[in-house]
Design a protein around this motif. Structure first.
Motif, PDB file in Angstrom:
ATOM      1  N   THR A   6       0.957  -1.244   0.009  1.00 54.54           N
ATOM      2  CA  THR A   6      -0.236  -0.035  -0.174  1.00 54.54           C
ATOM      3  C   THR A   6       0.860   1.235   0.101  1.00 54.54           C
ATOM      4  N   CYS A  20      -1.675   7.723  14.472  1.00 55.52           N
ATOM      5  CA  CYS A  20      -2.449   6.529  13.711  1.00 55.52           C
ATOM      6  C   CYS A  20      -3.256   5.880  14.907  1.00 55.52           C
ATOM      7  N   LYS A  45       6.367   5.196  10.379  1.00 57.59           N
ATOM      8  CA  LYS A  45       5.689   3.901  10.441  1.00 57.59           C
ATOM      9  C   LYS A  45       5.000   3.623  11.542  1.00 57.59           C
ATOM     10  N   THR A  51       1.242   0.902   8.919  1.00 59.04           N
ATOM     11  CA  THR A  51       0.905   1.888   7.769  1.00 59.04           C
ATOM     12  C   THR A  51       2.065   2.999   7.812  1.00 59.04           C
TER      13      THR A  51
END
Length: 64
Positions: A6, A20, A45, A51
């Motif tokens: 992704t 996040c 990250k 992600t």
């Protein structure tokens, strides 16, 4: 190596401080909120879900 990777979520200065899960993530994928620490390369990250986040070119992350 991983063609199904992704792409990183691009963030601008208005998105900082970044965390996040981000507001665009579905509720079912939630985990405890963690604030992201960007390296000199402008990348971060999430330690929970993996992600990847990237600062848009020219974005300056202010330090306190």
């Amino acid at each position: 190596m991983n063609e199904n990777k992704t792409p990183a979520v691009e963030l601008d200065g208005k998105d900082l401080p970044a965390h996040c899960p981000n507001p665009a993530m579905p509720l079912w994928s939630s985990h405890p909120r963690v604030f992201l620490d960007f390296g000199h390369d402008g990348l971060a990250k999430c330690p929970y879900c993996g992600t990847e986040y990237r600062l848009k070119p020219g974005t300056v992350a202010a330090h306190h």
